[in-house]
Design an enzyme around this catalytic site. Structure first.
Site, PDB file in Angstrom:
ATOM      1  N   CYS A  16       0.779  -1.186  -0.054  1.00 43.02           N
ATOM      2  CA  CYS A  16       0.125   0.022   0.021  1.00 43.02           C
ATOM      3  C   CYS A  16       0.866   1.217  -0.171  1.00 43.02           C
ATOM      4  CB  CYS A  16      -0.969  -0.066   0.895  1.00 43.02           C
ATOM      5  SG  CYS A  16      -0.259   0.221   2.906  1.00 43.02           S
ATOM      6  N   CYS A  61      -1.890   0.946  -4.227  1.00 36.88           N
ATOM      7  CA  CYS A  61      -0.745   1.822  -4.840  1.00 36.88           C
ATOM      8  C   CYS A  61      -0.392   2.124  -6.165  1.00 36.88           C
ATOM      9  CB  CYS A  61       0.553   0.997  -4.209  1.00 36.88           C
ATOM     10  SG  CYS A  61       0.894  -0.423  -5.278  1.00 36.88           S
ATOM     11  N   CYS A 119       3.501   0.003  -8.498  1.00 41.41           N
ATOM     12  CA  CYS A 119       3.906  -1.330  -8.132  1.00 41.41           C
ATOM     13  C   CYS A 119       4.573  -1.840  -9.750  1.00 41.41           C
ATOM     14  CB  CYS A 119       2.905  -2.168  -7.602  1.00 41.41           C
ATOM     15  SG  CYS A 119       3.452  -3.756  -6.945  1.00 41.41           S
TER      16      CYS A 119
END
Length: 136
Positions: free
Chosen positions: A13, A87, A91
């Site tokens: 996150c 996120c 990522c």
């Protein structure tokens, strides 16, 4: 993932201070040493959210020693499962990993009363994830 290696899960996150910390703690608690568990954040906070710490303590899981960590490409590449929780595009994506995006409210700035339902939903999803991992 090889038949002899333990599966690995990375929870991600933004701040690695609430959702991903709770998810990692639940999975580590439930799976024991059968699964390698990590968490990270694209912009890690200075500390874990105190309301998340309190909510987890209510269910008997101590995350007071947990610390937010920076998300790295190496951490993603080393994981079989990558679970993102807000996120976004931060990522990195590598072939051969299982990516899941869990849409969950962010506990940042919320009290423990507001964090409890988030915690309980994370626990439910972790249990389902563990069942999926166990069936492979």
């Amino acid at each position: 993932m090889s038949d002899t290696a333990k599966p690995s899960v990375l929870f991600v996150c933004v701040h690695n201070a609430g959702r991903s910390q709770m998810a990692a703690a639940f999975l580590a608690h439930r799976a024991g040493d059968r699964v390698l568990v990590n968490s990270a954040g694209s912009l890690p906070a200075d500390q874990v959210n105190p309301a998340a710490v309190a909510a987890m303590a209510e269910v008997g899981i101590d995350i007071t020693a947990a610390a937010p960590k920076l998300l790295t490409a190496e951490a993603v590449q080393a994981s079989d499962y990558v679970i993102t929780m807000g996120c976004g595009d931060a990522c990195p994506v590598f072939p051969g990993r299982t990516y899941l995006d869990w849409q969950l409210d962010d506990p940042a700035g919320k009290g423990v009363d507001a964090v409890r339902p988030i915690r309980d939903e994370i626990r439910r999803r972790v249990d389902a994830l563990l069942a999926e991992i166990g069936s492979r």
